[in-house]
Design an enzyme around this catalytic site. Structure first.
Site, short mmCIF file in Angstrom:
data_model
loop_
_atom_site.label_atom_id
_atom_site.label_comp_id
_atom_site.label_asym_id
_atom_site.label_seq_id
_atom_site.Cartn_x
_atom_site.Cartn_y
_atom_site.Cartn_z
N ARG A 73 0.54 -1.16 0.01
CA ARG A 73 -0.01 0.00 0.06
C ARG A 73 0.89 1.27 -0.18
NH1 ARG A 73 -4.89 1.70 4.04
NH2 ARG A 73 -3.18 1.36 5.84
N ASP A 87 9.09 -0.70 -9.68
CA ASP A 87 10.23 -1.04 -10.18
C ASP A 87 11.00 -1.90 -9.02
OD1 ASP A 87 11.33 2.07 -12.04
OD2 ASP A 87 9.98 0.27 -12.35
N GLU A 152 -12.73 5.01 1.06
CA GLU A 152 -12.59 5.55 2.28
C GLU A 152 -13.17 6.81 2.53
OE1 GLU A 152 -9.00 4.47 4.03
OE2 GLU A 152 -7.82 5.22 2.14
N ASP A 178 -11.01 4.74 8.20
CA ASP A 178 -11.11 6.21 7.42
C ASP A 178 -12.47 6.57 6.79
OD1 ASP A 178 -7.73 5.75 6.21
OD2 ASP A 178 -8.69 7.54 7.72
O1 LIG Z 1 -9.32 3.03 6.80
C1 LIG Z 1 -8.96 1.94 7.08
O2 LIG Z 1 -9.41 1.24 7.63
C2 LIG Z 1 -7.89 1.46 6.23
O3 LIG Z 1 -7.37 1.86 5.17
C3 LIG Z 1 -7.22 0.10 6.79
C4 LIG Z 1 -6.33 0.68 7.96
O4 LIG Z 1 -5.73 1.72 7.49
C5 LIG Z 1 -5.38 -0.35 8.51
O5 LIG Z 1 -4.32 0.07 8.97
C6 LIG Z 1 -6.15 -1.23 9.51
O6 LIG Z 1 -6.65 -0.38 10.63
#
Ligand SMILES: O=C(O)C(=O)C[C@H](O)[C@@H](O)CO
Length: 254
Positions: A73, A87, A152, A178
């Site tokens: 990610r 790459d 999200e 999120d």
């Molecule tokens: O918003 C979320 O939930 C994610 O994108 C996953 C979290 O970032 C991940 O760290 C699990 O909490």
């Protein structure tokens, strides 16, 4: 010699459930341990984990000797970071915070070479081509790329049909934390309004024939997500080491 097959892409495109672990500790040793544990994939989190391109490379090298497929990610969907991560040899990427079809089209172009995108031509010297060993890498890499974009935010949910229809977007990854926060339910990923929004995203993704991904931390939720059609399912994170330590202490404390 073409680019290596992306076995995770093949499995997901056949509708096979693929479970994985979130790697947040930026450790090659932890990546190697997680990779050997039996997960189908391990995701190196460069959005929230303290990762650099060097720590990502170290974890990719550690995972290379294990059955787990490496996923990264990226911190954001900017072309330069996608180019450098690909790459390094990554074939499956998750891009956070994609809110519009325009953003989706931009990241879809960034992960594929001209003809299907705008990825810069530099892999001849990079790990992705085995430092030049894979002579046909450039002409065969595009078909082995699997791109997840994260839904999200409220805006992304409103745009889900256009985002999921974007050519080059292979899967939708829902970020519960999120999304719930943006909806005004900070820390409440199980709020009815959040669950309804997630179910809507799942339904629209399924209708478009694309892959659904998410990550959950409650054991009871794993079968629920699978029943809803999630096939790229995060089962937790390497920071579970803390839980293991606490259980050991509790069981051994005099
Ligand atoms: O918003 C979320 O939930 C994610 O994108 C996953 C979290 O970032 C991940 O760290 C699990 O909490």
């Amino acid at each position: 010699m073409p680019a290596p097959e992306n076995a995770l892409k093949t499995a997901l495109e056949h509708g096979e459930t693929q479970s994985g672990l979130w790697l947040t500790l930026a450790s090659g040793a932890v990546a190697e341990i997680a990779g050997k544990a039996g997960f189908d994939w391990c995701l190196i989190d460069a959005e929230h984990g303290p990762n650099t391109l060097t720590t990502i490379q170290t974890q990719l090298q550690a995972l290379a000797g294990t059955p787990a497929h490496p996923v990264v990610r990226v911190p954001s969907g900017e072309d330069w970071i996608l180019k450098q991560v690909l790459d390094l040899g990554v074939q499956t990427v998750v891009v956070p915070m994609v809110n519009t079809p325009e953003q989706a089209a931009q990241v879809a172009a960034a992960v594929r070479y001209p003809g299907q995108g705008s990825r810069g031509m530099g892999a001849t010297l990079a790990r992705a081509s085995g430092y030049g060993e894979i002579v046909d890498y450039m002409s065969s890499a595009n078909e082995q790329i699997f791109l997840f974009v994260q839904i999200e935010s409220r805006q992304a949910v409103e745009n889900v049909d256009a985002i999921v229809a974007t050519p080059g977007v292979d899967g939708i990854f829902v970020g519960p934390a999120d999304l719930s926060a943006d909806m005004g339910f900070v820390g409440q990923t199980d709020a009815p309004e959040v669950l309804a929004a997630i179910d809507h995203v799942y339904a629209r993704t399924k209708a478009a024939g694309k892959t659904i991904g998410t990550v959950v931390f409650d054991d009871a939720d794993f079968p629920v997500q699978i029943d809803k059609g999630v096939t790229f399912l995060g089962l937790g994170a390497d920071s579970f080491a803390l839980q293991s330590a606490l259980r050991t202490l509790a069981s051994k404390a005099p």
